[in-house]
Design a protein around this motif. Structure first.
Motif, PDB file in Angstrom:
ATOM      1  N   GLU A  82      16.059  28.941  56.005  1.00  0.00           N
ATOM      2  CA  GLU A  82      17.037  28.317  55.121  1.00  0.00           C
ATOM      3  C   GLU A  82      16.374  27.133  54.444  1.00  0.00           C
ATOM      4  OE1 GLU A  82      21.097  27.765  56.666  1.00  0.00           O
ATOM      5  OE2 GLU A  82      20.876  25.669  56.069  1.00  0.00           O
ATOM      6  N   SER A  85      17.519  24.173  47.313  1.00  0.00           N
ATOM      7  CA  SER A  85      16.876  24.461  46.033  1.00  0.00           C
ATOM      8  C   SER A  85      15.874  23.373  45.686  1.00  0.00           C
ATOM      9  CB  SER A  85      17.922  24.618  44.925  1.00  0.00           C
ATOM     10  OG  SER A  85      18.734  23.473  44.834  1.00  0.00           O
ATOM     11  N   ARG A 110      18.710  34.721  42.974  1.00  0.00           N
ATOM     12  CA  ARG A 110      20.175  34.709  43.101  1.00  0.00           C
ATOM     13  C   ARG A 110      20.777  36.036  42.670  1.00  0.00           C
ATOM     14  NH1 ARG A 110      19.513  29.499  40.830  1.00  0.00           N
ATOM     15  NH2 ARG A 110      20.292  30.216  38.814  1.00  0.00           N
ATOM     16  N   THR A 117      22.900  32.824  49.075  1.00  0.00           N
ATOM     17  CA  THR A 117      22.939  31.452  48.570  1.00  0.00           C
ATOM     18  C   THR A 117      24.309  30.857  48.828  1.00  0.00           C
ATOM     19  OG1 THR A 117      23.608  32.110  46.346  1.00  0.00           O
ATOM     20  CG2 THR A 117      21.241  31.891  46.754  1.00  0.00           C
ATOM     21  N   ARG A 126      21.849  24.345  45.671  1.00  0.00           N
ATOM     22  CA  ARG A 126      22.075  25.562  46.444  1.00  0.00           C
ATOM     23  C   ARG A 126      21.221  25.542  47.708  1.00  0.00           C
ATOM     24  NH1 ARG A 126      24.535  29.571  43.134  1.00  0.00           N
ATOM     25  NH2 ARG A 126      24.356  29.039  40.946  1.00  0.00           N
ATOM     26  N   TYR A 128      19.297  28.327  49.977  1.00  0.00           N
ATOM     27  CA  TYR A 128      18.825  29.712  49.994  1.00  0.00           C
ATOM     28  C   TYR A 128      18.598  30.097  51.448  1.00  0.00           C
ATOM     29  CZ  TYR A 128      18.153  29.332  44.985  1.00  0.00           C
ATOM     30  OH  TYR A 128      18.355  29.177  43.639  1.00  0.00           O
TER      31      TYR A 128
END
Length: 133
Positions: A82, A85, A110, A117, A126, A128
């Protein structure tokens, strides 16, 4: 001189006119885009209006840089599990990926369904998440 840009970016139609661009600026723009330019046409402002009605061949803006960036980002997300952004952008930038390629890569990630996301608590960036973890 005016520059007319038509084509698609990540599946979205682009129709853009840049006014007041001189030849040196055009050369600088073309050099910065490198292999991302698949078709370049120069026209004078007078012929630009005539060209409005002519059918145009779409210009592909997908570059090897954005694909490399997407692959690097995906690999990094899978290792981290994880990542925000901001951290992902910093990682790609530190590895010599251009800002434009980074933006396209994040958009492709995305849209591609390879990662999940979510918005961070602040809603400003965001997160990811790897689907392989």
């Amino acid at each position: 001189m005016a520059i007319k840009i038509r084509g698609t970016v990540a599946g979205f139609a682009v129709d853009l006119t840049l006014e007041g661009v001189d030849k040196r600026s055009l050369a600088d723009i073309a050099a910065s885009l490198g292999e991302g330019i698949s078709q370049v046409k120069t026209t004078s402002e007078a012929s630009l209006d005539e060209q409005e009605t002519a059918p145009q061949t779409p210009v592909s803006t997908t570059t090897m840089g954005s694909e490399k960036a997407r692959q690097m980002a995906l690999a990094h997300i899978n290792v981290q599990g994880e990542i925000s952004s901001c951290d992902l952008i910093n990682y790609l930038s530190a590895n010599g990926i251009s800002d434009g390629a980074i933006k396209r890569a994040l958009l492709l990630l995305r849209q591609g369904g390879e990662v999940d996301t979510a918005h961070a608590d602040s809603g400003q960036q965001r997160i990811y998440k790897s689907r392989s973890v």
